[in-house]
Design a protein around this motif. Structure first.
Motif, mmCIF file in Angstrom:
data_model
loop_
_atom_site.group_PDB
_atom_site.id
_atom_site.type_symbol
_atom_site.label_atom_id
_atom_site.label_comp_id
_atom_site.label_asym_id
_atom_site.label_seq_id
_atom_site.Cartn_x
_atom_site.Cartn_y
_atom_site.Cartn_z
ATOM 1 N N ALA A 1 7.601 12.397 -51.593
ATOM 2 C CA ALA A 1 9.062 12.446 -51.563
ATOM 3 C C ALA A 1 9.614 11.620 -50.402
ATOM 4 O O ALA A 1 10.652 10.955 -50.536
ATOM 5 C CB ALA A 1 9.529 13.893 -51.453
ATOM 6 N N ASN A 2 8.930 11.633 -49.263
ATOM 7 C CA ASN A 2 9.377 10.868 -48.104
ATOM 8 C C ASN A 2 9.421 9.363 -48.369
ATOM 9 O O ASN A 2 10.267 8.651 -47.815
ATOM 10 C CB ASN A 2 8.457 11.111 -46.905
ATOM 11 C CG ASN A 2 8.474 12.521 -46.350
ATOM 12 O OD1 ASN A 2 7.517 12.935 -45.701
ATOM 13 N ND2 ASN A 2 9.545 13.276 -46.594
ATOM 14 N N ARG B 1 12.141 9.432 -45.704
ATOM 15 C CA ARG B 1 13.338 10.244 -45.927
ATOM 16 C C ARG B 1 12.964 11.724 -46.002
ATOM 17 O O ARG B 1 12.081 12.107 -46.775
ATOM 18 C CB ARG B 1 14.017 9.812 -47.228
ATOM 19 C CG ARG B 1 14.518 8.377 -47.184
ATOM 20 C CD ARG B 1 15.134 7.965 -48.492
ATOM 21 N NE ARG B 1 15.633 6.596 -48.433
ATOM 22 C CZ ARG B 1 16.096 5.916 -49.475
ATOM 23 N NH1 ARG B 1 16.123 6.504 -50.675
ATOM 24 N NH2 ARG B 1 16.525 4.679 -49.339
ATOM 25 N N PRO B 2 13.632 12.556 -45.207
ATOM 26 C CA PRO B 2 13.327 13.998 -45.252
ATOM 27 C C PRO B 2 13.584 14.576 -46.641
ATOM 28 O O PRO B 2 14.449 14.101 -47.383
ATOM 29 C CB PRO B 2 14.288 14.588 -44.219
ATOM 30 C CG PRO B 2 14.655 13.444 -43.331
ATOM 31 C CD PRO B 2 14.662 12.230 -44.207
ATOM 32 N N VAL B 3 12.816 15.608 -46.973
ATOM 33 C CA VAL B 3 12.994 16.324 -48.232
ATOM 34 C C VAL B 3 13.122 17.805 -47.908
ATOM 35 O O VAL B 3 12.458 18.318 -46.999
ATOM 36 C CB VAL B 3 11.807 16.059 -49.194
ATOM 37 C CG1 VAL B 3 10.481 16.493 -48.588
ATOM 38 C CG2 VAL B 3 12.033 16.735 -50.537
ATOM 39 N N SER B 4 13.992 18.485 -48.608
ATOM 40 C CA SER B 4 14.213 19.902 -48.311
ATOM 41 C C SER B 4 13.029 20.749 -48.771
ATOM 42 O O SER B 4 12.324 20.401 -49.722
ATOM 43 C CB SER B 4 15.484 20.396 -48.990
ATOM 44 O OG SER B 4 15.317 20.453 -50.397
ATOM 45 N N ILE B 5 12.829 21.849 -48.089
ATOM 46 C CA ILE B 5 11.757 22.776 -48.462
ATOM 47 C C ILE B 5 12.002 23.320 -49.862
ATOM 48 O O ILE B 5 11.065 23.470 -50.658
ATOM 49 C CB ILE B 5 11.645 23.918 -47.440
ATOM 50 C CG1 ILE B 5 11.244 23.357 -46.071
ATOM 51 C CG2 ILE B 5 10.633 24.974 -47.901
ATOM 52 C CD1 ILE B 5 11.225 24.392 -44.962
ATOM 53 N N SER B 6 13.247 23.588 -50.183
ATOM 54 C CA SER B 6 13.543 24.129 -51.511
ATOM 55 C C SER B 6 13.203 23.126 -52.603
ATOM 56 O O SER B 6 12.700 23.504 -53.674
ATOM 57 C CB SER B 6 15.008 24.547 -51.608
ATOM 58 O OG SER B 6 15.869 23.437 -51.396
#
Length: 322
Positions: A46-47, A74-79
């Motif tokens: 995802a990053n 790019r950060p990705v949310s835990i959810s």
């Protein structure tokens, strides 16, 4: 258009892919269990999704010596990660917190990132080289059973890769996408990531000793009698699976009990086995047929980047030297 492939070859391809995916997840866990390995793969992919979708960036950050810099991750949310893996949010949050404490993951207000540093460490580079060789080995084994006959040729404009500095990171990104696509049916059919991974490794342990020529009876049937006979499947004990997956023995026993209760495996005096009767059901057949499409997609991409032609050239060179 892909050529026709026998059901026998599709069964062998699914067996090879299952073992391959498990090997990659085990390699990617930084010494932790397979659940963390899959979690890290999902976060890392995802990053760098924007790199995977961009041919120019794929080539720019293709080799081990060219990791994408942190500012491109790019950060990705835990959810989002929990949803993609069908993992309970609290389980994902707890595991990610431990990985963050160990420096494998960095947390941001907008989500989590696997930074460049651990992905450029000597430990990672050894695992990355092994990952690359596993993909190459899978390619030649699939070629051996006639599965990859219609792949496109690389673009004439594509610059060749230096065989002394192979495109390890490019291959890892594309093959990690494949593994995550392969893992999607776990949540749909099993409903629990850990139980699904236990089932995958149980099937693998039952059949990893079989040669690539053994895929059951040839022909156009998915009936149980067309599969490899159960007498050729090796039952496996919980302790063996615990060691293979890095999961506590009691946890393995609990998930195996669930699989038996759901009639997704059988237990006998020698251990646990997923029989032909179970493998001939619709979800497993769909997994095998979808797997062919996933494999075609992966190796089409590798062919277009010129990776496969370089591997073929190396093999021809070795044969010539012999």
């Amino acid at each position: 258009m892909a050529h026709d492939v026998s059901h026998q070859s599709l069964r062998v391809a699914a067996r090879l892919a299952n073992g391959f995916a498990l090997d990659l997840v085990k390699l990617g866990g930084f010494g932790r269990d397979v659940v963390d390995g899959l979690l890290l793969a999902a976060i890392s992919q995802a990053n760098v999704a924007q790199i995977t979708r961009n041919p120019e960036l794929q080539r720019r950050y293709a080799t081990l010596d060219q990791p994408p810099p942190d500012e491109m991750r790019r950060p990705v949310s835990i959810s989002a990660i929990a949803n993609s893996l069908r993992m309970p949010f609290e389980t994902a949050r707890r595991r990610i917190a431990v990985l963050a404490e160990q420096g494998v993951i960095v947390t941001h207000p907008r989500g989590v990132v696997v930074p460049t540093a651990p992905l450029n460490s000597p430990f990672y580079r050894v695992g990355a080289a092994a990952h690359y060789e596993l993909v190459k080995n899978l390619y030649f084994r699939l070629r051996g059973i006639g599965l990859l006959e219609d792949l496109p040729q690389p673009s004439p404009d594509a610059p060749p890769f230096d065989p002394e500095n192979p495109p390890v990171r490019l291959v890892i990104r594309l093959s990690s996408d494949y593994v995550l696509r392969l893992a999607e049916p776990i949540g749909q059919y099993i409903g629990d990531l850990v139980t699904g991974l236990v089932l995958m490794d149980l099937i693998h342990a039952n059949t990893e000793h079989l040669p690539d020529t053994e895929g059951g009876r040839d022909g156009e049937t998915w009936e149980p009698q067309a599969f490899v006979p159960d007498k050729h499947r090796m039952p496996v004990r919980p302790a063996t699976l615990a060691g293979r997956l890095g999961i506590p023995h009691e946890t393995i026993r609990r998930h195996l009990a669930r699989l038996v209760a759901d009639d997704r495996c059988e237990r006998n005096e020698h251990g646990y086995v997923v029989t032909a009767r179970i493998l001939a059901r619709g979800p497993f057949i769909l997994y095998m047929t979808d797997n062919r499409s996933h494999l075609q997609r992966l190796f089409t991409q590798l062919s277009e980047y010129g990776v496969l032609s370089e591997w073929e050239r190396q093999v021809r060179a070795l044969r010539g030297a012999a």
